[in-house]
Design a protein around this motif. Structure first.
Motif, PDB file in Angstrom:
ATOM      1  N   THR A  62     -16.715   3.737  -9.267  1.00 40.78           N
ATOM      2  CA  THR A  62     -15.363   3.782 -10.142  1.00 40.78           C
ATOM      3  C   THR A  62     -14.328   4.095  -9.142  1.00 40.78           C
ATOM      4  O   THR A  62     -14.369   4.751  -8.075  1.00 40.78           O
ATOM      5  N   GLY A  63     -12.986   3.803  -9.583  1.00 38.59           N
ATOM      6  CA  GLY A  63     -11.638   3.886  -8.826  1.00 38.59           C
ATOM      7  C   GLY A  63     -11.804   2.964  -7.512  1.00 38.59           C
ATOM      8  O   GLY A  63     -11.532   3.345  -6.652  1.00 38.59           O
ATOM      9  N   ALA A  64     -12.654   1.871  -7.519  1.00 36.35           N
ATOM     10  CA  ALA A  64     -12.656   0.913  -6.600  1.00 36.35           C
ATOM     11  C   ALA A  64     -11.816  -0.095  -6.249  1.00 36.35           C
ATOM     12  O   ALA A  64     -11.938  -1.051  -5.382  1.00 36.35           O
ATOM     13  N   GLY A  65     -10.601  -0.006  -6.870  1.00 34.57           N
ATOM     14  CA  GLY A  65      -9.617  -0.970  -6.789  1.00 34.57           C
ATOM     15  C   GLY A  65      -8.743  -0.550  -5.270  1.00 34.57           C
ATOM     16  O   GLY A  65      -8.115  -1.570  -4.974  1.00 34.57           O
ATOM     17  N   MET A  66      -8.831   0.520  -4.974  1.00 31.54           N
ATOM     18  CA  MET A  66      -8.219   0.852  -3.945  1.00 31.54           C
ATOM     19  C   MET A  66      -8.815   2.187  -3.070  1.00 31.54           C
ATOM     20  O   MET A  66      -9.529   2.520  -3.730  1.00 31.54           O
ATOM     21  N   GLY A  67      -8.145   2.461  -2.094  1.00 30.00           N
ATOM     22  CA  GLY A  67      -8.567   3.763  -1.117  1.00 30.00           C
ATOM     23  C   GLY A  67      -9.914   4.103  -0.997  1.00 30.00           C
ATOM     24  O   GLY A  67     -10.724   2.997  -0.448  1.00 30.00           O
ATOM     25  N   ILE A  68     -10.338   5.054  -0.823  1.00 27.67           N
ATOM     26  CA  ILE A  68     -11.852   5.346  -0.583  1.00 27.67           C
ATOM     27  C   ILE A  68     -12.887   4.501  -1.463  1.00 27.67           C
ATOM     28  O   ILE A  68     -13.872   4.065  -0.773  1.00 27.67           O
ATOM     29  N   GLY A  69     -12.547   4.179  -2.642  1.00 26.22           N
ATOM     30  CA  GLY A  69     -13.647   3.670  -3.397  1.00 26.22           C
ATOM     31  C   GLY A  69     -13.529   2.202  -3.020  1.00 26.22           C
ATOM     32  O   GLY A  69     -14.685   1.479  -3.048  1.00 26.22           O
ATOM     33  N   ARG A  70     -12.448   1.477  -2.524  1.00 31.16           N
ATOM     34  CA  ARG A  70     -12.649   0.223  -2.243  1.00 31.16           C
ATOM     35  C   ARG A  70     -13.150   0.150  -0.875  1.00 31.16           C
ATOM     36  O   ARG A  70     -13.805  -0.906  -0.715  1.00 31.16           O
ATOM     37  N   GLU A 102      -4.031   4.099   1.562  1.00 28.35           N
ATOM     38  CA  GLU A 102      -2.839   3.631   1.359  1.00 28.35           C
ATOM     39  C   GLU A 102      -2.121   4.548   0.350  1.00 28.35           C
ATOM     40  O   GLU A 102      -0.658   4.598   0.484  1.00 28.35           O
ATOM     41  N   GLY A 103      -2.549   4.979  -0.780  1.00 25.92           N
ATOM     42  CA  GLY A 103      -2.080   5.718  -1.884  1.00 25.92           C
ATOM     43  C   GLY A 103      -1.146   7.043  -1.061  1.00 25.92           C
ATOM     44  O   GLY A 103       0.000   7.244  -1.408  1.00 25.92           O
ATOM     45  N   LYS A 145      -0.452   7.399   2.058  1.00 27.74           N
ATOM     46  CA  LYS A 145       0.625   7.073   2.892  1.00 27.74           C
ATOM     47  C   LYS A 145       1.729   6.551   1.986  1.00 27.74           C
ATOM     48  O   LYS A 145       3.107   6.418   2.578  1.00 27.74           O
ATOM     49  N   GLY A 146       1.808   6.452   0.787  1.00 28.75           N
ATOM     50  CA  GLY A 146       3.081   5.737   0.097  1.00 28.75           C
ATOM     51  C   GLY A 146       3.689   7.001  -0.546  1.00 28.75           C
ATOM     52  O   GLY A 146       4.828   6.835  -0.977  1.00 28.75           O
ATOM     53  N   LEU A 147       3.153   8.208  -0.393  1.00 26.10           N
ATOM     54  CA  LEU A 147       3.835   9.394  -0.859  1.00 26.10           C
ATOM     55  C   LEU A 147       5.216   9.687  -0.171  1.00 26.10           C
ATOM     56  O   LEU A 147       5.175   9.605   0.859  1.00 26.10           O
ATOM     57  N   PRO A 148       6.168  10.270  -1.082  1.00 21.30           N
ATOM     58  CA  PRO A 148       7.328  10.466  -0.142  1.00 21.30           C
ATOM     59  C   PRO A 148       7.033  11.766   0.822  1.00 21.30           C
ATOM     60  O   PRO A 148       7.920  11.867   1.790  1.00 21.30           O
ATOM     61  N   THR A 149       6.177  12.711   0.575  1.00 21.80           N
ATOM     62  CA  THR A 149       5.686  13.761   1.323  1.00 21.80           C
ATOM     63  C   THR A 149       4.651  13.416   2.382  1.00 21.80           C
ATOM     64  O   THR A 149       4.331  14.578   2.953  1.00 21.80           O
ATOM     65  N   TYR A 150       4.367  12.392   2.480  1.00 18.83           N
ATOM     66  CA  TYR A 150       3.383  11.654   3.514  1.00 18.83           C
ATOM     67  C   TYR A 150       3.402  12.465   4.756  1.00 18.83           C
ATOM     68  O   TYR A 150       2.599  13.002   5.532  1.00 18.83           O
ATOM     69  N   PRO A 151       4.728  12.231   5.477  1.00 13.45           N
ATOM     70  CA  PRO A 151       4.787  12.624   6.804  1.00 13.45           C
ATOM     71  C   PRO A 151       4.767  14.064   7.002  1.00 13.45           C
ATOM     72  O   PRO A 151       3.856  14.568   7.954  1.00 13.45           O
ATOM     73  N   LYS A 152       5.219  14.824   5.876  1.00 16.73           N
ATOM     74  CA  LYS A 152       4.853  16.406   6.103  1.00 16.73           C
ATOM     75  C   LYS A 152       3.419  16.708   5.775  1.00 16.73           C
ATOM     76  O   LYS A 152       2.721  17.525   6.528  1.00 16.73           O
ATOM     77  N   LEU A 153       2.801  16.084   4.898  1.00 13.18           N
ATOM     78  CA  LEU A 153       1.432  16.450   4.639  1.00 13.18           C
ATOM     79  C   LEU A 153       0.356  16.080   5.741  1.00 13.18           C
ATOM     80  O   LEU A 153      -0.222  16.877   6.047  1.00 13.18           O
ATOM     81  N   ARG A 154       0.806  14.957   6.297  1.00  9.10           N
ATOM     82  CA  ARG A 154       0.309  14.399   7.525  1.00  9.10           C
ATOM     83  C   ARG A 154       0.291  15.474   8.684  1.00  9.10           C
ATOM     84  O   ARG A 154      -0.850  15.773   9.510  1.00  9.10           O
TER      85      ARG A 154
END
Ligand SMILES: NC(=O)c1ccc[n+]([C@@H]2O[C@H](COP(=O)([O-])OP(=O)(O)OC[C@H]3O[C@@H](n4cnc5c(N)ncnc54)[C@H](O)[C@@H]3O)[C@@H](O)[C@H]2O)c1
Length: 250
Positions: free
Chosen positions: A13-21, A191-192, A194-203
């Motif tokens: 399930t949820g295999a359209g993107m990310g970990i599932g893909r 990818e999801g 990486k697309g978040l506006p908060t991604y640099p801080k989260l990373r």
């Protein structure tokens, strides 16, 4: 090591993107036939097409996991095509982050419905034919966040629920050749995310707190899931495997 996945049928399930893909591509490389399920039908089709282009076997199915009839229809389409489902990976999951006093009831309900009830629907739809064959693997996606992250009371509760659900189901199915385990990722660069506006801080935060000093990638989770789905993992059930680079606390 031969994982023995060749010819097995796996529903992810949820295999359209990310970990599932990535998990779907990994199973396909091991020779499994893959049922790709996602609420975004186009993404599901894209993953299935990538597998077929690489010479593998896959079908896609659009489904909202919160809806039992849609889950039954997706399971039915995979069974109609491949005749069985040997491995179920309950990967789809969402978050709606906000502190409790600001959380709308709808934010609570949606996270619980997708993350927990979706897993409930899929297991119920897939289990009877696994039981008949006396063999099956169920792998549920948890999260290191089960230990608690501020702003994630709903998500944390849902992932803790997955651990309890998996343990109870593992005991119910232990004599049927069916194992049930949870894989709990830490911060994984999808990818999801990486697309978040908060991604640099989260990373930055995730990296500074990570004992191994680097961040995980979808393949780190996919490889763990594939091992748990293998014949070699027959004695592992009811457990949670943390794939977090050694990080546990928030
Ligand atoms: N990425 C991380 O850092 C991380 C960390 C810990 C746990 N996890 C868990 O791993 C799993 C996969 O995470 P990801 O980062 O790849 O997520 P993602 O957001 O990249 O992908 C999730 C997929 O699930 C699908 N989906 C969402 N709601 C659905 C529904 N109602 N019905 C069917 N499909 C639906 C989405 O369309 C999407 O394709 C999730 O359970 C997540 O909670 C991820």
């Amino acid at each position: 090591m031969d994982l023995g996945l060749k010819g097995r049928v796996v529903m992810i399930t949820g295999a359209g993107m990310g970990i599932g893909r990535e998990t779907a591509l990994t199973f396909a490389r091991e020779g499994a036939r893959v049922g790709i399920v996602d609420i975004h039908g186009d993404d599901a089709e894209e993953t299935a097409a990538a597998i077929r282009e690489a010479g593998g076997e896959a079908i896609a199915s659009r489904c909202d996991l919160t809806n039992e009839e849609e889950v039954k229809a997706s399971v039915g389409s995979i069974l109609a095509k491949y005749g069985q489902i040997n491995v179920l990976v309950n990967n789809a999951g969402i978050s709606k982050d906000v502190t409790l006093l600001k959380m709308a009831e709808a934010d609570w309900d949606l996270v619980m419905d997708v993350n927990v009830k979706g897993t409930f629907h899929c297991c119920r739809a897939v289990l009877p034919q696994m039981k008949d064959r006396k063999w099956g693997r169920i792998i549920n996606l948890g999260s290191r966040s089960m230990f608690g992250n501020p702003g994630q009371t709903n998500y944390t509760a849902s992932k803790m629920a997955i651990v309890g659900f998996s343990r109870a189901l593992s005991l119910e199915q232990a004599r049927n050749g069916i194992t049930v385990n949870t894989v709990a990722p830490g911060f994984i660069e999808t990818e999801g995310i990486k697309g978040l506006p908060t991604y640099p801080k989260l990373r930055e935060i995730a990296l500074s707190k990570n004992p191994v000093g680097f961040l995980g990638e979808p393949r780190d989770i996919a490889n763990t899931v594939a091992f748990l789905a293998s014949e070699q993992a027959r004695y592992i059930t009811g457990t949670t495997v943390f794939v977090t680079g050694g990080r546990f606390s928030s």
